[in-house]
Design a protein around this motif. Structure first.
Motif, PDB file in Angstrom:
ATOM      1  N   LEU A   1       0.866  -1.174   0.000  1.00 40.85           N
ATOM      2  CA  LEU A   1       0.000   0.000   0.000  1.00 40.85           C
ATOM      3  C   LEU A   1       0.901   1.221   0.000  1.00 40.85           C
ATOM      4  O   LEU A   1       1.753   1.376   0.890  1.00 40.85           O
ATOM      5  CB  LEU A   1      -0.897   0.004   1.235  1.00 40.85           C
ATOM      6  N   LEU A   2       0.726   2.100  -0.977  1.00 38.41           N
ATOM      7  CA  LEU A   2       1.605   3.254  -1.146  1.00 38.41           C
ATOM      8  C   LEU A   2       0.900   4.507  -0.639  1.00 38.41           C
ATOM      9  O   LEU A   2      -0.112   4.937  -1.204  1.00 38.41           O
ATOM     10  CB  LEU A   2       1.995   3.410  -2.617  1.00 38.41           C
ATOM     11  N   LEU A   3       1.449   5.080   0.407  1.00 38.48           N
ATOM     12  CA  LEU A   3       0.896   6.293   1.000  1.00 38.48           C
ATOM     13  C   LEU A   3       1.848   7.459   0.757  1.00 38.48           C
ATOM     14  O   LEU A   3       3.057   7.269   0.653  1.00 38.48           O
ATOM     15  CB  LEU A   3       0.691   6.120   2.503  1.00 38.48           C
ATOM     16  N   GLN A   4       1.284   8.649   0.668  1.00 37.35           N
ATOM     17  CA  GLN A   4       2.112   9.842   0.463  1.00 37.35           C
ATOM     18  C   GLN A   4       1.595  10.973   1.331  1.00 37.35           C
ATOM     19  O   GLN A   4       0.391  11.255   1.356  1.00 37.35           O
ATOM     20  CB  GLN A   4       2.107  10.268  -1.002  1.00 37.35           C
ATOM     21  N   ALA A   5       2.514  11.612   2.034  1.00 42.87           N
ATOM     22  CA  ALA A   5       2.203  12.796   2.828  1.00 42.87           C
ATOM     23  C   ALA A   5       2.754  14.016   2.100  1.00 42.87           C
ATOM     24  O   ALA A   5       3.968  14.169   1.986  1.00 42.87           O
ATOM     25  CB  ALA A   5       2.814  12.678   4.220  1.00 42.87           C
ATOM     26  N   ASP A   6       1.860  14.850   1.592  1.00 41.19           N
ATOM     27  CA  ASP A   6       2.260  16.062   0.876  1.00 41.19           C
ATOM     28  C   ASP A   6       2.405  17.183   1.903  1.00 41.19           C
ATOM     29  O   ASP A   6       1.408  17.697   2.422  1.00 41.19           O
ATOM     30  CB  ASP A   6       1.206  16.418  -0.171  1.00 41.19           C
ATOM     31  N   VAL A   7       3.644  17.563   2.188  1.00 43.45           N
ATOM     32  CA  VAL A   7       3.904  18.565   3.223  1.00 43.45           C
ATOM     33  C   VAL A   7       4.290  19.908   2.602  1.00 43.45           C
ATOM     34  O   VAL A   7       4.998  20.707   3.227  1.00 43.45           O
ATOM     35  CB  VAL A   7       4.995  18.072   4.201  1.00 43.45           C
TER      36      VAL A   7
END
Length: 224
Positions: free
Chosen positions: A161-167
């Motif tokens: 599962l590929l998660l991304q946090a756009d900061v």
């Protein structure tokens, strides 16, 4: 000597722009790169006609000027049409409606807070990769362009599962996510096993080529 001075002057401007690129919006960086490339092409007299007895070096520099002019125009067109990636200024035109990572063949699910992240990881039931990203992060763009686009990397990530946090906005929630993993900022990639525990000692900080990233994925238990 004048030509040498001009060359090093342009080189210093390019280095300064390269350093500022990490804090400038992508479109602004593209406009500045386009302007610098076109001005350099003008100094190489790309728009002047070669005289009949022009020697090899004159023709060579004319060719270099043409290449710089074309690259500069591509940057300006890309910025004017909504692009933000100086590495691939026209890629967005072929991928309207997709996120940059989706266009590169890797699809991320965005998470916006520590609470959301912990909930998603706990319910995943499979390995998880969390990628910290920002629009101004040059290494993040390099990972998208050169690493996540590699078919071998995509195959290794297919079971996770590929998660991304756009900061990008550096909001309080963004800062809380970074503090949760003791990160100063992107790029940074964290791995979790199928039980939701972080895989220790396998974090990726900074840019990694596809070949090196495959070794990191293997250490995290992700293989093609």
């Amino acid at each position: 000597m004048e030509q040498v001075k001009h060359f090093f002057g342009v080189l210093l401007l390019a280095v300064a722009l390269w350093m500022l690129q990490s804090v400038l919006p992508g479109a602004v960086s593209m406009l500045l790169w386009g302007g610098l490339l076109l001005v350099s092409a003008v100094y190489l007299r790309v728009f002047d006609s070669l005289h009949a007895g022009a020697r090899g070096w004159a023709r060579f520099f004319k060719g270099v000027g043409v290449v710089l002019a074309v690259l500069g125009v591509l940057q300006l067109v890309g910025a004017a049409s909504g692009g933000s990636d100086p590495w691939q200024p026209l890629r967005h035109l072929a991928a309207r409606g997709d996120t940059p990572s989706a266009a590169a063949g890797v699809r991320f699910q965005r998470v916006a807070s520590v609470e959301e992240l912990e909930r998603v990881v706990a319910a995943a039931g499979r390995p998880v990769m969390l990628d910290f990203y920002a629009d101004w992060c040059v290494s993040c763009k390099e990972m998208e362009t050169f690493t996540f686009s590699d078919p071998r990397v995509q195959a290794a990530l297919s079971g996770a599962l590929l998660l991304q946090a756009d900061v990008t906005r550096n909001s309080p929630q963004d800062r809380a996510l970074l503090r949760r993993f003791r990160l100063f900022g992107p790029p940074g990639i964290v791995f979790f096993d199928a039980q939701g525990r972080e895989v220790e000692g396998v974090r990726v900080i900074g840019f990694q080529s596809a070949e090196r990233f495959l070794h990191s994925l293997a250490a995290a238990g992700l293989r093609p």
